[in-house]
Enzyme design. Sequence first.
Site, PDB file in Angstrom:
ATOM      1  N   ASP A  31       0.857  -1.185   0.000  1.00 30.94           N
ATOM      2  CA  ASP A  31       0.000   0.000   0.000  1.00 30.94           C
ATOM      3  C   ASP A  31       0.888   1.228   0.000  1.00 30.94           C
ATOM      4  O   ASP A  31       2.126   1.125  -0.032  1.00 30.94           O
ATOM      5  CB  ASP A  31      -0.933   0.024   1.227  1.00 30.94           C
ATOM      6  CG  ASP A  31      -2.269   0.700   0.932  1.00 30.94           C
ATOM      7  OD1 ASP A  31      -2.254   1.846   0.432  1.00 30.94           O
ATOM      8  OD2 ASP A  31      -3.317   0.092   1.184  1.00 30.94           O
ATOM      9  N   ARG A  53       3.870   0.665  -2.263  1.00 33.38           N
ATOM     10  CA  ARG A  53       3.270   0.454  -3.576  1.00 33.38           C
ATOM     11  C   ARG A  53       4.241   0.709  -4.724  1.00 33.38           C
ATOM     12  O   ARG A  53       4.304  -0.071  -5.689  1.00 33.38           O
ATOM     13  CB  ARG A  53       2.065   1.394  -3.701  1.00 33.38           C
ATOM     14  CG  ARG A  53       1.359   1.381  -5.043  1.00 33.38           C
ATOM     15  CD  ARG A  53       0.280   2.453  -5.062  1.00 33.38           C
ATOM     16  NE  ARG A  53       0.854   3.795  -5.056  1.00 33.38           N
ATOM     17  CZ  ARG A  53       0.183   4.885  -4.697  1.00 33.38           C
ATOM     18  NH1 ARG A  53      -1.065   4.802  -4.295  1.00 33.38           N
ATOM     19  NH2 ARG A  53       0.764   6.072  -4.741  1.00 33.38           N
ATOM     20  N   ALA A  75      -6.065   0.402  -5.750  1.00 33.44           N
ATOM     21  CA  ALA A  75      -6.419   1.218  -6.917  1.00 33.44           C
ATOM     22  C   ALA A  75      -6.795   2.607  -6.450  1.00 33.44           C
ATOM     23  O   ALA A  75      -7.111   2.831  -5.288  1.00 33.44           O
ATOM     24  CB  ALA A  75      -7.591   0.604  -7.682  1.00 33.44           C
ATOM     25  N   ARG A  76      -6.774   3.548  -7.397  1.00 36.33           N
ATOM     26  CA  ARG A  76      -7.405   4.837  -7.156  1.00 36.33           C
ATOM     27  C   ARG A  76      -8.883   4.659  -7.477  1.00 36.33           C
ATOM     28  O   ARG A  76      -9.238   4.308  -8.604  1.00 36.33           O
ATOM     29  CB  ARG A  76      -6.775   5.919  -8.040  1.00 36.33           C
ATOM     30  CG  ARG A  76      -7.445   7.294  -7.923  1.00 36.33           C
ATOM     31  CD  ARG A  76      -7.370   7.867  -6.509  1.00 36.33           C
ATOM     32  NE  ARG A  76      -6.016   8.181  -6.121  1.00 36.33           N
ATOM     33  CZ  ARG A  76      -5.410   9.355  -6.341  1.00 36.33           C
ATOM     34  NH1 ARG A  76      -6.069  10.331  -6.936  1.00 36.33           N
ATOM     35  NH2 ARG A  76      -4.174   9.542  -5.941  1.00 36.33           N
ATOM     36  N   THR A  77      -9.758   4.909  -6.496  1.00 34.46           N
ATOM     37  CA  THR A  77     -11.171   4.574  -6.652  1.00 34.46           C
ATOM     38  C   THR A  77     -12.104   5.784  -6.625  1.00 34.46           C
ATOM     39  O   THR A  77     -13.317   5.612  -6.591  1.00 34.46           O
ATOM     40  CB  THR A  77     -11.612   3.592  -5.543  1.00 34.46           C
ATOM     41  OG1 THR A  77     -11.401   4.214  -4.264  1.00 34.46           O
ATOM     42  CG2 THR A  77     -10.835   2.290  -5.619  1.00 34.46           C
ATOM     43  N   SER A 114     -14.638  -3.399 -11.354  1.00 34.20           N
ATOM     44  CA  SER A 114     -15.680  -2.590 -10.708  1.00 34.20           C
ATOM     45  C   SER A 114     -16.967  -2.609 -11.509  1.00 34.20           C
ATOM     46  O   SER A 114     -16.953  -2.671 -12.747  1.00 34.20           O
ATOM     47  CB  SER A 114     -15.207  -1.142 -10.573  1.00 34.20           C
ATOM     48  OG  SER A 114     -16.251  -0.305 -10.120  1.00 34.20           O
ATOM     49  N   TYR A 141     -12.519   6.712 -13.697  1.00 37.45           N
ATOM     50  CA  TYR A 141     -12.291   5.533 -12.861  1.00 37.45           C
ATOM     51  C   TYR A 141     -12.876   4.283 -13.526  1.00 37.45           C
ATOM     52  O   TYR A 141     -12.193   3.259 -13.678  1.00 37.45           O
ATOM     53  CB  TYR A 141     -12.916   5.730 -11.478  1.00 37.45           C
ATOM     54  CG  TYR A 141     -13.041   4.436 -10.706  1.00 37.45           C
ATOM     55  CD1 TYR A 141     -11.907   3.756 -10.250  1.00 37.45           C
ATOM     56  CD2 TYR A 141     -14.301   3.873 -10.442  1.00 37.45           C
ATOM     57  CE1 TYR A 141     -12.016   2.553  -9.561  1.00 37.45           C
ATOM     58  CE2 TYR A 141     -14.413   2.674  -9.758  1.00 37.45           C
ATOM     59  CZ  TYR A 141     -13.275   2.018  -9.316  1.00 37.45           C
ATOM     60  OH  TYR A 141     -13.382   0.828  -8.638  1.00 37.45           O
ATOM     61  N   VAL A 170     -19.887  -2.083  -2.291  1.00 40.81           N
ATOM     62  CA  VAL A 170     -19.424  -2.780  -1.097  1.00 40.81           C
ATOM     63  C   VAL A 170     -19.520  -1.843   0.109  1.00 40.81           C
ATOM     64  O   VAL A 170     -19.162  -0.672   0.041  1.00 40.81           O
ATOM     65  CB  VAL A 170     -17.972  -3.262  -1.273  1.00 40.81           C
ATOM     66  CG1 VAL A 170     -17.552  -4.138  -0.086  1.00 40.81           C
ATOM     67  CG2 VAL A 170     -17.796  -4.030  -2.586  1.00 40.81           C
ATOM     68  N   LYS A 178     -12.551   6.574   3.694  1.00 44.69           N
ATOM     69  CA  LYS A 178     -12.859   6.798   2.285  1.00 44.69           C
ATOM     70  C   LYS A 178     -13.567   8.122   2.011  1.00 44.69           C
ATOM     71  O   LYS A 178     -13.769   8.486   0.862  1.00 44.69           O
ATOM     72  CB  LYS A 178     -13.701   5.636   1.739  1.00 44.69           C
ATOM     73  CG  LYS A 178     -12.916   4.329   1.645  1.00 44.69           C
ATOM     74  CD  LYS A 178     -13.799   3.168   1.231  1.00 44.69           C
ATOM     75  CE  LYS A 178     -14.325   3.292  -0.167  1.00 44.69           C
ATOM     76  NZ  LYS A 178     -13.263   3.193  -1.213  1.00 44.69           N
ATOM     77  N   SER A 203     -34.336  12.236  -6.728  1.00 44.42           N
ATOM     78  CA  SER A 203     -34.257  11.646  -8.057  1.00 44.42           C
ATOM     79  C   SER A 203     -34.395  12.740  -9.106  1.00 44.42           C
ATOM     80  O   SER A 203     -35.255  13.621  -8.983  1.00 44.42           O
ATOM     81  CB  SER A 203     -35.345  10.603  -8.251  1.00 44.42           C
ATOM     82  OG  SER A 203     -35.364  10.173  -9.603  1.00 44.42           O
TER      83      SER A 203
END
Length: 321
Positions: A31, A53, A75-77, A114, A141, A170, A178, A203
């Site tokens: 990491d 990393r 990963a870059r998420t 993903s 991404y 997830v 995050k 919405s």
Amino acid sequence: MIIITGAAGFIGSCLVQKLNDEGFYDLVLVDHFSNDQKNKNFEGKRFSQQVERDIFPEWLRENQLLVQFVFHLGARTDTTEFDRDIFDRLNLDYTKNIWNICVEFGLPLVYASSAATYGLGENGYEDDESKIPLLQPLNPYGDSKNDFDKWALAQERAPYFWAGLKFFNVYGPNEYHKGRMASVIFHTYNQIKKTGEMKLFQSHHPDFRDGEQMRDFVYVKDVIDVLYFLMHHRKDSGIYNLGSGKARTFLDLATNTFKALGEPINIQFVPTPEDIRDKYQYFTEATMEKLKSLGYPKDFYTLEDGVEDYVKNYLSKNAYF
């Protein structure tokens, strides 16, 4: 040795604990460890060493004889990051390098793809590899993940076993670092504790009422059980969905968080931020038949059971997995 990249992050750190629980301690954690915010995720866990990393590919070449399995979850998420060079470097090119090393030295590889690759779902959510070139992700991404999936499928040489897993939404313990990208459950819990209410996005789609946007929410404990299963399965290489297989609304998610806390339901609706409004998925649902055809034996957590476990055993106790 078992390699886990992204080991200080959300899914990676939960996988480290799962492996420890199963008696595996010769683990190499990879990491960007200068991020002190994530250090609590691997405190108390047993492992052999940490590798930064940036030097990991070189380390893997030098130590390949000792390696039994590679989980590449790092990963870059950030779906709100639009600098494609970052994703090319950290997601696409970096993963190609790891793939090629695994090919060269005969190492099995599982990597994180993903559900962001599916875009608005114009081509459905089936993990049919023939449809992958047709997919239209909504952000850099998702592009980086889909570009690697396409590249992997085009390779004449592949690891003797490999699997790309399309993670859906997830949620679960160890995601606290995050920020904006943490699950809605995490944000709901914290908003309820602070204000007694939860704000969900309105919405902006005529087919969906406020709060009835739907996602396939999958509990991280199911994700790591699948990863552990694949480490032993080691056949039927390919790209697989990894979700619960059941789309649920954000209202369901928020309501169950209130219930787990024993608090009265108080949900307000706010406009979806304009920077993501035109890139917003209103429905995702994994088809899971392909993964189950491998013989994966477990039922997945329901949203109700997953939220209750997460809230009562982790968030409320400020605990880590």
